[in-house]
Write a protein that holds these residues in place. Structure first.
Motif, PDB file in Angstrom:
ATOM      1  N   PHE A  37       0.880  -1.174   0.000  1.00 45.98           N
ATOM      2  CA  PHE A  37       0.000   0.000   0.000  1.00 45.98           C
ATOM      3  C   PHE A  37       0.919   1.227   0.000  1.00 45.98           C
ATOM      4  CE2 PHE A  37      -2.389  -3.319   2.312  1.00 45.98           C
ATOM      5  CZ  PHE A  37      -3.411  -3.478   1.399  1.00 45.98           C
TER       6      PHE A  37
ATOM      7  N   LEU B 128      -2.261  -3.857   8.359  1.00 45.60           N
ATOM      8  CA  LEU B 128      -3.293  -4.357   7.450  1.00 45.60           C
ATOM      9  C   LEU B 128      -3.086  -5.830   7.137  1.00 45.60           C
ATOM     10  CD1 LEU B 128      -4.161  -1.557   4.902  1.00 45.60           C
ATOM     11  CD2 LEU B 128      -5.440  -2.395   6.852  1.00 45.60           C
TER      12      LEU B 128
ATOM     13  N   LEU C  11      -7.901   2.375   8.302  1.00 42.93           N
ATOM     14  CA  LEU C  11      -6.702   1.926   7.580  1.00 42.93           C
ATOM     15  C   LEU C  11      -7.096   1.018   6.424  1.00 42.93           C
ATOM     16  CD1 LEU C  11      -3.868   0.959  10.073  1.00 42.93           C
ATOM     17  CD2 LEU C  11      -3.844   2.724   8.325  1.00 42.93           C
ATOM     18  N   ALA C  12      -8.053   0.129   6.692  1.00 44.02           N
ATOM     19  CA  ALA C  12      -8.480  -0.793   5.643  1.00 44.02           C
ATOM     20  C   ALA C  12      -9.078  -0.022   4.474  1.00 44.02           C
ATOM     21  CB  ALA C  12      -9.496  -1.789   6.191  1.00 44.02           C
TER      22      ALA C  12
ATOM     23  N   GLN D  86      -8.240   3.023   3.569  1.00 44.72           N
ATOM     24  CA  GLN D  86      -7.111   3.593   2.834  1.00 44.72           C
ATOM     25  C   GLN D  86      -6.447   2.531   1.970  1.00 44.72           C
ATOM     26  OE1 GLN D  86      -4.266   6.413   4.337  1.00 44.72           O
ATOM     27  NE2 GLN D  86      -5.145   6.217   6.357  1.00 44.72           N
ATOM     28  N   GLY D  87      -6.210   1.366   2.574  1.00 48.60           N
ATOM     29  CA  GLY D  87      -5.557   0.288   1.841  1.00 48.60           C
ATOM     30  C   GLY D  87      -6.354  -0.123   0.625  1.00 48.60           C
TER      31      GLY D  87
ATOM     32  N   GLN E 104      -5.939   2.348  -2.076  1.00 51.50           N
ATOM     33  CA  GLN E 104      -4.609   2.469  -2.685  1.00 51.50           C
ATOM     34  C   GLN E 104      -4.250   1.266  -3.532  1.00 51.50           C
ATOM     35  OE1 GLN E 104      -1.701   3.385   0.305  1.00 51.50           O
ATOM     36  NE2 GLN E 104      -2.927   5.069   1.071  1.00 51.50           N
ATOM     37  N   ASN E 105      -4.684   0.113  -3.114  1.00 51.71           N
ATOM     38  CA  ASN E 105      -4.343  -1.089  -3.855  1.00 51.71           C
ATOM     39  C   ASN E 105      -5.392  -2.152  -3.560  1.00 51.71           C
ATOM     40  OD1 ASN E 105      -3.203  -3.322  -5.061  1.00 51.71           O
ATOM     41  ND2 ASN E 105      -1.132  -2.760  -4.478  1.00 51.71           N
TER      42      ASN E 105
ATOM     43  N   LEU F 115      -6.358  -4.873  -5.065  1.00 50.59           N
ATOM     44  CA  LEU F 115      -5.999  -6.277  -5.165  1.00 50.59           C
ATOM     45  C   LEU F 115      -5.280  -6.728  -3.898  1.00 50.59           C
ATOM     46  CD1 LEU F 115      -6.231  -8.558  -7.184  1.00 50.59           C
ATOM     47  CD2 LEU F 115      -3.958  -7.983  -8.010  1.00 50.59           C
ATOM     48  N   ALA F 116      -4.313  -5.896  -3.462  1.00 47.93           N
ATOM     49  CA  ALA F 116      -3.569  -6.253  -2.257  1.00 47.93           C
ATOM     50  C   ALA F 116      -4.501  -6.325  -1.068  1.00 47.93           C
ATOM     51  CB  ALA F 116      -2.456  -5.235  -2.007  1.00 47.93           C
ATOM     52  N   ALA F 117      -5.511  -5.454  -1.039  1.00 46.24           N
ATOM     53  CA  ALA F 117      -6.466  -5.485   0.066  1.00 46.24           C
ATOM     54  C   ALA F 117      -7.187  -6.826   0.091  1.00 46.24           C
ATOM     55  CB  ALA F 117      -7.456  -4.334  -0.065  1.00 46.24           C
TER      56      ALA F 117
ATOM     57  N   GLN G  27      -1.502  13.621  -4.209  1.00 45.13           N
ATOM     58  CA  GLN G  27      -0.558  12.598  -3.796  1.00 45.13           C
ATOM     59  C   GLN G  27      -0.264  11.763  -5.026  1.00 45.13           C
ATOM     60  OE1 GLN G  27      -3.378  11.023  -0.932  1.00 45.13           O
ATOM     61  NE2 GLN G  27      -1.866  11.319   0.650  1.00 45.13           N
TER      62      GLN G  27
ATOM     63  N   ARG H 283       2.449   9.329  -6.885  1.00 39.70           N
ATOM     64  CA  ARG H 283       3.693   8.596  -6.670  1.00 39.70           C
ATOM     65  C   ARG H 283       3.817   7.589  -7.784  1.00 39.70           C
ATOM     66  NH1 ARG H 283       4.467   9.185  -0.985  1.00 39.70           N
ATOM     67  NH2 ARG H 283       4.687  11.223  -1.881  1.00 39.70           N
TER      68      ARG H 283
ATOM     69  N   LYS I 154       4.736   4.125  -9.298  1.00 37.88           N
ATOM     70  CA  LYS I 154       4.875   2.773  -8.768  1.00 37.88           C
ATOM     71  C   LYS I 154       6.220   2.193  -9.170  1.00 37.88           C
ATOM     72  CE  LYS I 154       2.751  -1.719  -8.809  1.00 37.88           C
ATOM     73  NZ  LYS I 154       1.817  -2.597  -9.461  1.00 37.88           N
ATOM     74  N   LYS I 155       6.889   1.616  -8.209  1.00 35.86           N
ATOM     75  CA  LYS I 155       8.179   0.983  -8.520  1.00 35.86           C
ATOM     76  C   LYS I 155       7.966  -0.438  -8.975  1.00 35.86           C
ATOM     77  CE  LYS I 155      11.316   3.538  -5.626  1.00 35.86           C
ATOM     78  NZ  LYS I 155      11.504   3.705  -4.215  1.00 35.86           N
ATOM     79  N   VAL I 156       8.795  -0.843  -9.919  1.00 39.77           N
ATOM     80  CA  VAL I 156       8.663  -2.220 -10.390  1.00 39.77           C
ATOM     81  C   VAL I 156       9.895  -3.004  -9.958  1.00 39.77           C
ATOM     82  CG1 VAL I 156       8.405  -3.708 -12.382  1.00 39.77           C
ATOM     83  CG2 VAL I 156       7.296  -1.471 -12.341  1.00 39.77           C
TER      84      VAL I 156
END
Lengths: 257, 291
Positions: free
Chosen positions: A92, A103, B167-168, B170-171, B174-175, B177-179, B285, B287, B289-291
């Motif tokens: 995240f 999380l 927080l969840a 926000q998560g 932001q992402n 899939l990751a959530a 905001q 940013r 994304k780094k790969v």
């Protein structure tokens, strides 16, 4: 040998009309590291996603600890103790390292357990402790990978699905991260299912290996046996065979992407 | 002294814009769709409260009506997500946007049918009171708007940074899939975000109706709040509030120092300028994304 903790039987998964997995069966035993090797597009990631519930299979059974879990919602799967550390890290980006870890423990509510797990993660990845207040998007690629693994550990899983942890990392970092995975397996008895293109590193680490090719498992065996196998050496480890043989087997005619 | 007076009333207006903009950004961040009915949510919140408190309707005590109407707005937001928006899961963003525009029309007409098309004011204990200090005369409502907005902002900040659900949220924004991978029930979390956006719109509506009058077309104010959200940098919560404040303050000053009609043009002129010179907004905001 003891009962497998994860048992996959005849799984078929589709991306729309495309059949990405064509009947895969495999077993993961507790405490083992199982590696799945294969080229791009072989269906390794799809298999992982099917296990973690992000994709639903059309056919087949996935049994975890005696319970069928195919087609479950992802958060149910995490609650059962399967955590998926995705390809490309997927942290995240705007949350701090600490918040990312929190999380990871979303499905847990025991604060003592969460604090204990956080300390455990910091003991394996000291760099995360140093940077706990930093936004995850500002970490280097290697640190993000460590965070992704640490975040997975925070779910206090019984099995981790690791999708290409070596992706885009320098050989030195790959060595470091695989070293940590080995320690996690030795010391915490963490069961892992590891998808890799870096066959050498993956087989060095694993107890058992499967080779996938266009949606099927074409080969499996103990990792040290696979490492010695001619096919694996030719196609994944880049070892050149001396002298051409008369009878070329089907595998050798394949073109590799 | 004049300027200070203008500033305060501008800030009070700006708070309302900011709160609507906040609703836009909340939903955008969570679902990547823009809810163009946000302004109409605000109007509806105002009318629900008027319907509960004003003597010609139900005549409940003001402080009892507040939590009830906020609960109604929260439930409404949740249900809209649950029953309508979630059906479009996986469809294009355009479909969702058009749907919310239609939803805005529906809310506008429904409000007109129930409460009529005449402008109405919320009867509230603060109405007509003034605070004087120095040479300033401040409407009690204006002060209340600013204070409530500050409190709400602080509350939201604490909610998003300190609670697990915050927080969840926000998560998940932001992402997504990751959530999912972390075991966050993303769809349910999105439902909560719609509920939260409903509550925030309800608060904005109550504040707006307390300091002025509302009629069913008031929801079109949402367009100005949308401009505010873009000025602040779509996707940033503090940016949305700041954008709202900027728009609110610019209006009275433009009509005071340029010409009366310019108060309507100034926010959009600023929007154009921001889009040209800082396309991500003032407080974005961004940013890589780094790969």
């Amino acid at each position: 040998m003891n009962e497998p903790i994860l048992r996959i039987r005849n799984i078929e998964s589709f991306y729309g009309p495309i059949m990405a997995i064509r009947g895969v069966s495999l077993d993961v035993h507790p405490g083992q590291i199982v590696s799945i090797l294969g080229a791009n597009g072989a269906g390794k990631t799809t298999l992982m996603k099917t296990v973690s519930g992000v994709m639903d299979p059309e056919k087949g059974r996935i049994t975890f600890d005696g319970q069928q879990i195919q087609g479950s919602e992802p958060h149910k799967v995490v609650q059962k103790g399967i955590v998926h550390v995705p390809e490309g890290r997927e942290v995240f980006p705007l949350l701090t390292v600490d918040e990312n870890l929190s999380l990871g423990a979303y499905t847990l509510s025991d604060k003592g357990q969460i604090d204990h797990d956080r300390d455990l993660v910091f003991s394996y990845f000291p760099v995360l402790k140093e940077r706990r207040g930093q936004e995850a998007g500002t970490l280097s690629g290697g640190q993000q990978q460590m965070l992704a693994i640490g975040r997975g550990l925070m779910a206090n899983p019984r099995i981790m699905l690791l999708d290409e942890p070596s992706l885009g990392l320098s050989p030195l970092l790959v060595q470091e991260i695989f070293g940590i995975l080995k320690r996690l397996n030795d010391e915490q008895k963490m069961t892992m299912m590891l998808v890799e293109q870096n066959a050498n590193a993956a087989l060095e680490l694993a107890h058992h290996g499967y080779v996938m090719e266009i949606g099927r498992i074409v080969m499996d065996g103990a990792a040290d046996v696979l490492l010695q196998s001619e096919d694996i050496q030719n196609f994944y480890l880049g070892v050149q065979e001396e002298g051409a043989r008369e009878n070329r087997r089907w595998k050798r005619k394949k073109t590799w992407r | 002294m004049d300027n200070a007076q203008l500033l305060i009333s501008g800030l009070a207006n700006g708070c309302v814009y900011g709160l609507i903009a906040l609703g836009f950004v909340l939903i955008y961040k969570a679902t990547e769709a823009v809810n163009f009915a946000q302004g109409d949510f605000m109007m509806l919140g105002a009318f629900v409260t008027i319907g509960l408190t004003n003597t010609e309707y139900m005549g409940l005590p003001f402080w009892l009506a507040l939590p009830i109407s906020l609960m109604i707005m929260g439930a409404l937001g949740y249900l809209i997500d649950r029953l309508i928006i979630r059906r479009l899961f996986g469809e294009s963003q355009t479909a969702v946007v058009i749907l919310t525009i239609a939803l805005g029309f529906v809310i506008r007409f429904a409000a007109g049918l129930i409460w009529g098309h005449e402008p109405q004011t919320l009867q509230n204990p603060l109405a007509g009171k003034e605070i004087r200090f120095g040479g300033l005369v401040l409407g009690m409502e204006d002060v209340a708007v600013i204070v409530v907005t500050i409190l709400l902002t602080w509350g939201l900040y604490v909610f998003f940074s300190k609670t697990k659900l915050g927080l969840a949220m926000q998560g998940a924004s932001q992402n997504q899939l990751a959530a999912y991978y972390m075991g966050i029930p993303v769809k349910r979390v999105q439902g909560f975000i719609w509920a939260l956006a409903g509550v925030v719109a309800g608060i904005a509506g109550i504040l707006f109706a307390a300091k002025g009058s509302v009629d069913p077309t008031t929801g079109l104010l949402g367009i100005k709040a949308f401009a505010a959200a873009v000025i602040g940098g779509f996707g940033s919560l503090p940016g949305a509030l700041a954008g709202g404040l900027i728009v609110g303050v610019i209006e009275p000053f433009a009509s005071r120092y340029v010409a009366a009609g310019y108060s309507q043009i100034a926010p959009y002129a600023l929007l154009l300028a921001v889009l040209i010179f800082r396309p991500h907004g003032l407080f974005s905001q961004v940013r890589v994304k780094k790969v």
